[in-house]
Design a protein around this motif. Structure first.
Motif, mmCIF file in Angstrom:
data_model
loop_
_atom_site.group_PDB
_atom_site.id
_atom_site.type_symbol
_atom_site.label_atom_id
_atom_site.label_comp_id
_atom_site.label_asym_id
_atom_site.label_seq_id
_atom_site.Cartn_x
_atom_site.Cartn_y
_atom_site.Cartn_z
ATOM 1 N N HIS A 64 0.852 -1.188 0.000
ATOM 2 C CA HIS A 64 0.000 0.000 0.000
ATOM 3 C C HIS A 64 0.889 1.240 0.000
ATOM 4 N N ALA A 65 0.358 2.310 -0.572
ATOM 5 C CA ALA A 65 1.125 3.553 -0.682
ATOM 6 C C ALA A 65 0.396 4.694 0.006
ATOM 7 N N VAL A 66 1.177 5.572 0.594
ATOM 8 C CA VAL A 66 0.681 6.840 1.103
ATOM 9 C C VAL A 66 1.025 7.874 0.030
ATOM 10 N N VAL A 67 -0.001 8.551 -0.487
ATOM 11 C CA VAL A 67 0.198 9.554 -1.531
ATOM 12 C C VAL A 67 -0.073 10.919 -0.909
ATOM 13 N N ILE A 68 0.944 11.758 -0.904
ATOM 14 C CA ILE A 68 0.872 13.069 -0.258
ATOM 15 C C ILE A 68 1.036 14.154 -1.307
ATOM 16 N N LYS A 69 0.075 15.062 -1.369
ATOM 17 C CA LYS A 69 0.173 16.218 -2.264
ATOM 18 C C LYS A 69 0.480 17.434 -1.406
ATOM 19 N N ALA A 70 1.411 18.265 -1.877
ATOM 20 C CA ALA A 70 1.852 19.413 -1.079
ATOM 21 C C ALA A 70 2.087 20.632 -1.952
ATOM 22 N N THR A 71 1.992 21.783 -1.313
ATOM 23 C CA THR A 71 2.366 23.047 -1.937
ATOM 24 C C THR A 71 3.710 23.451 -1.355
ATOM 25 N N ILE A 72 4.679 23.704 -2.221
ATOM 26 C CA ILE A 72 6.017 24.106 -1.791
ATOM 27 C C ILE A 72 5.974 25.589 -1.427
ATOM 28 N N THR A 73 6.376 25.894 -0.199
ATOM 29 C CA THR A 73 6.349 27.274 0.281
ATOM 30 C C THR A 73 7.737 27.901 0.382
ATOM 31 N N ASP A 74 8.779 27.067 0.417
ATOM 32 C CA ASP A 74 10.146 27.579 0.522
ATOM 33 C C ASP A 74 11.094 26.610 -0.193
ATOM 34 N N GLY B 295 4.221 19.559 -5.181
ATOM 35 C CA GLY B 295 4.979 18.327 -5.018
ATOM 36 C C GLY B 295 4.068 17.181 -4.660
ATOM 37 N N ILE B 296 4.547 15.985 -4.913
ATOM 38 C CA ILE B 296 3.820 14.779 -4.540
ATOM 39 C C ILE B 296 4.834 13.777 -4.002
ATOM 40 N N SER B 297 4.437 13.085 -2.955
ATOM 41 C CA SER B 297 5.271 12.032 -2.387
ATOM 42 C C SER B 297 4.491 10.734 -2.458
ATOM 43 N N ALA C 294 0.123 7.616 7.418
ATOM 44 C CA ALA C 294 -0.687 8.678 6.813
ATOM 45 C C ALA C 294 -0.991 9.820 7.790
ATOM 46 N N PRO C 295 -1.498 9.549 8.999
ATOM 47 C CA PRO C 295 -1.750 10.669 9.922
ATOM 48 C C PRO C 295 -0.473 11.406 10.319
ATOM 49 N N ALA C 296 0.630 10.658 10.458
ATOM 50 C CA ALA C 296 1.902 11.304 10.800
ATOM 51 C C ALA C 296 2.316 12.270 9.706
ATOM 52 N N SER C 297 2.017 11.930 8.458
ATOM 53 C CA SER C 297 2.356 12.798 7.331
ATOM 54 C C SER C 297 1.548 14.092 7.369
ATOM 55 N N GLN C 298 0.316 14.012 7.836
ATOM 56 C CA GLN C 298 -0.554 15.182 7.862
ATOM 57 C C GLN C 298 -0.127 16.199 8.903
ATOM 58 N N VAL C 299 0.464 15.742 10.005
ATOM 59 C CA VAL C 299 0.818 16.662 11.076
ATOM 60 C C VAL C 299 2.295 17.035 11.085
ATOM 61 N N ASP D 43 -1.369 19.340 1.380
ATOM 62 C CA ASP D 43 -2.700 19.590 0.835
ATOM 63 C C ASP D 43 -3.621 18.393 1.009
ATOM 64 N N SER D 44 -3.092 17.178 0.833
ATOM 65 C CA SER D 44 -3.903 15.972 1.017
ATOM 66 C C SER D 44 -3.013 14.760 1.252
ATOM 67 N N VAL D 45 -3.587 13.776 1.947
ATOM 68 C CA VAL D 45 -2.896 12.516 2.212
ATOM 69 C C VAL D 45 -3.912 11.394 2.007
ATOM 70 N N GLU D 46 -3.546 10.415 1.179
ATOM 71 C CA GLU D 46 -4.424 9.279 0.914
ATOM 72 C C GLU D 46 -3.617 7.988 0.940
ATOM 73 N N VAL D 47 -4.280 6.898 1.306
ATOM 74 C CA VAL D 47 -3.665 5.571 1.275
ATOM 75 C C VAL D 47 -4.378 4.747 0.214
ATOM 76 N N GLY D 48 -3.601 4.070 -0.628
ATOM 77 C CA GLY D 48 -4.185 3.230 -1.668
ATOM 78 C C GLY D 48 -3.386 1.959 -1.876
ATOM 79 N N GLU D 49 -4.048 0.962 -2.426
ATOM 80 C CA GLU D 49 -3.400 -0.319 -2.703
ATOM 81 C C GLU D 49 -2.554 -0.210 -3.972
#
Length: 87
Positions: free
Chosen positions: A2-12, A46-48, A62-67, A76-82
């Protein structure tokens, strides 16, 4: 897997290399970690993709990534998928 997919906005962008280096070291030590990819899209997006051996282990991350605090990016978002296929 399973993958954690993280979308983010780069601020610096200047702080990004140091923060990514620290993050890669931390995530690599997580239980069940298989692989990780940190991808810069354009100037400020960015996406991880963090792959783990089980859904439970991905779901724990996933929750650790959000905080996770960051000066370089805002989550911006965190999702888990197979993971259904890989090459």
């Amino acid at each position: 897997m399973h993958a954690v997919v993280i979308k983010a906005t780069i601020t610096d962008r200047d702080a990004l290399p140091t923060e990514l280096s620290d993050l890669v070291a931390t995530v690599s030590d997580a239980p069940g970690f298989v692989a990780g990819y940190w991808i810069l899209l354009g100037q400020n997006q960015g996406i991880s993709i963090l792959v783990f051996d089980t859904e439970d282990r991905a779901s724990v991350q996933a929750p650790a990534s959000q905080v996770a605090g960051s000066d370089a990016a805002t989550i911006d978002s965190v999702e888990v998928g197979e993971v259904r296929a890989q090459a």
